[in-house]
Motif scaffolding. Sequence first.
Motif, mmCIF file in Angstrom:
data_model
loop_
_atom_site.group_PDB
_atom_site.id
_atom_site.type_symbol
_atom_site.label_atom_id
_atom_site.label_comp_id
_atom_site.label_asym_id
_atom_site.label_seq_id
_atom_site.Cartn_x
_atom_site.Cartn_y
_atom_site.Cartn_z
ATOM 1 N N GLU A 316 0.812 -1.239 0.020
ATOM 2 C CA GLU A 316 0.131 -0.015 -0.212
ATOM 3 C C GLU A 316 0.841 1.473 -0.219
ATOM 4 O O GLU A 316 0.475 2.431 -0.673
ATOM 5 N N VAL A 317 2.023 1.198 0.847
ATOM 6 C CA VAL A 317 3.052 2.277 0.892
ATOM 7 C C VAL A 317 3.279 2.584 -0.744
ATOM 8 O O VAL A 317 3.618 3.777 -1.247
ATOM 9 N N ALA A 318 3.852 1.496 -1.178
ATOM 10 C CA ALA A 318 4.313 1.375 -2.722
ATOM 11 C C ALA A 318 3.252 2.163 -3.372
ATOM 12 O O ALA A 318 3.755 2.893 -4.410
ATOM 13 N N LEU A 319 2.023 1.613 -3.443
ATOM 14 C CA LEU A 319 1.160 2.270 -4.497
ATOM 15 C C LEU A 319 0.907 3.720 -4.359
ATOM 16 O O LEU A 319 0.813 4.441 -5.208
ATOM 17 N N GLY A 326 4.531 9.737 -9.436
ATOM 18 C CA GLY A 326 4.667 9.351 -10.977
ATOM 19 C C GLY A 326 5.628 8.222 -11.461
ATOM 20 O O GLY A 326 6.284 8.279 -12.373
ATOM 21 N N ALA A 327 5.692 7.282 -10.460
ATOM 22 C CA ALA A 327 6.787 6.054 -10.784
ATOM 23 C C ALA A 327 5.967 4.714 -11.247
ATOM 24 O O ALA A 327 4.584 4.846 -10.852
ATOM 25 N N GLY A 328 6.673 4.166 -11.933
ATOM 26 C CA GLY A 328 6.061 2.762 -12.424
ATOM 27 C C GLY A 328 6.113 1.834 -11.020
ATOM 28 O O GLY A 328 6.676 2.109 -10.294
ATOM 29 N N VAL A 329 5.034 0.759 -11.339
ATOM 30 C CA VAL A 329 5.183 0.003 -10.168
ATOM 31 C C VAL A 329 5.240 -1.648 -10.843
ATOM 32 O O VAL A 329 4.479 -1.941 -11.928
#
Length: 689
Positions: A316-319, A326-329
């Motif tokens: 959830e922190v990463a999302l 504006g980063a990819g996941v």
Amino acid sequence: MSSENVPEQLALIRETVRRAKPRTWRGAHLAEELPVARVVVDKGLLHLDQYYDYAVPVAMAESAQPGVRVRVRFGARVNAAGRREGGELHDGFVVARLEASDYPGVLAPLAQVLSPERVLTPTLLGLSRTIADRYAGTLADVLQLAVPPRHAKAEAEPSPAPLPPPPAPGPGSWQRYPQGPEFLAALTAGHAPRAVWTALPGPDWPAEIARAVAATLAGGRGALVVLPDGRAVARVDQALTELLGGPERHAVLTADLGPRERYRNWLAVSRGSVHAVIGTRATVFAPVHDLGLLVVWSDGDSSHSDPRAPHPHVREVALLRAAEEGAGVLVGGLATTVEAAQLLRTGWARPLAAERAGVRAAAPRVRTVEDTDQARDAAAQAARLPSVAWQAAREALKAGPVLVQVPRRGYVPRLACERCREPARCAHCAGPLEAPGADQVLRCAWCGVEQPEWHCVECGSFRLRAQVVGARRTAEELGKAFPGIPVRTSGREAVLATVPDEPALVISTPGAEPVAEGSGYAAALLLDGWALLNRPDLRAAEEALRLWLAAAALVRPAGEGGLVVVVADPGARPVQALVRWDPVGLAELELGERAQLGFPPVSRMAAVSGTPSAVADLLGVARLPDGADVLGPVALPPLRGQEQERALLRVRPGQGGALAAALKAAQIARVALRGSEPVKVRIDPTDIG
């Protein structure tokens, strides 16, 4: 209350507690420019979750810049002469320098600037504030997770100069996935693709993560990889070192490094010397410059949920961070979580998976066994294995090591009366009894009290039987059944990283399976599947499949003779998903059922636990969002002799922020108004069984 009112409610909460401002102070020689420092104080109490203004002495005018660590006096009193008395010193961070304060009194001065290093960037501060609000926690608690403790010697060392971007890597084994080369190309071009990756079994996933990181670096942006444990970090570290020609282009952040080395690596990232970082849970907060990719490997692993308040989950922190920066996941793993399936269903992310032909080529053959009748083979009976599993192990040992996964650690962790089958309980605390060894006295698994003269309170019998057999007992039995074969164990006491490519029995608890050198294990036996499937938990099926896939992925492909035998009900959905090697299918089924029942991730939920009176008090104070459901309360095991209850609060999608704000406001109100018993609040609890 609607979700639109969340910012106003949080602002009201912070304004309400501003009466706890520092006391007055006289005789300060203040900085001429921007004489006020706004500080977040390391005081993780809900009713003190706000910024505090301090005067900046002229001696600290240059060093007390936004982002630095400071010491401030908190809770001081003012005597009759108007002078400050008492107050404890606390660490904090300067978040801003101001011309004036909205506090009407005279401000206390900063006590000390601990370091001129600006460790709290505006981006990290914003992310931490978002996480604190989402999980009904405090900013100070999140900052303790996000910023490592200072190490003066490491801080004094210069960081290396940043290296130019590396060349774009080739697709490598990403060619096994139809969308793989396209995903790498998007990262190299500086785009922000979002994907849910269902990784193929085998040893290639660390190299594939390394190529995704290298592609991001080649595009001039930074990358961050979060893994569940140190062994996984070591594998990706090795893959990155080999691909990028050395360890200089990436940093590693794990607790095993020690405080100095970990802080040195963190500073290299913060200063912009290194643009790629890999590590465990707290790495998700690492201040990577111009972040272009966040990778979360095995997002269903419980290690990704922080045990410390406010219990944020790495996924959830990463999302949230990806959306803000504006980063990819890349959320990846051998298994697929229900939350990842939700990302695919909503279109937030795209699938990144191999064709069925590729899955069949990479996966081992899986056989199911339900029959536990061992009378046909005396050796199988001695080894506590079904005959099919015993024969599979015997044949596989001719070609290499055999992995045996046992769901429980210890010797005999669960016992019951042999006559009436009543679970054996501790006379002191009613906890489950366990046998720590073949000739050792029974003891309680909860309180540790020994029970040398146990007898069943139901029927009076003194005889016991094993309900569950642990890894050490299994290793002992298999050693007798396969004389001359080395037996190695990997579990909580000692986790092995690798085992040699030679015949041996490797007994492991789930998650501690070592990697077999060479081509992998010749076979794997997954024992006591019922112990995983019968857990009273909403995630039991998903978790069982994840643990089985992690072990089975270490086995050679079916074309090379690799075989997995799972001892469980063949009709169970996780067992069928393992046979077909179809984690996405199981996740979609689980997601559909949860949607019908209104359970996460299609809803937001919070758990409230404490004494019955405290839980009832909080529920009575909380102004929950419209339509919120209260499930329970239900009884929990006693804690230090006190009764405990838990209630689950459920709200519709889009109301999660309002739920967190309501619970935080209720906690503050209870502390401010009457100061009653504490209640533990956990947003998005991992265990709602």
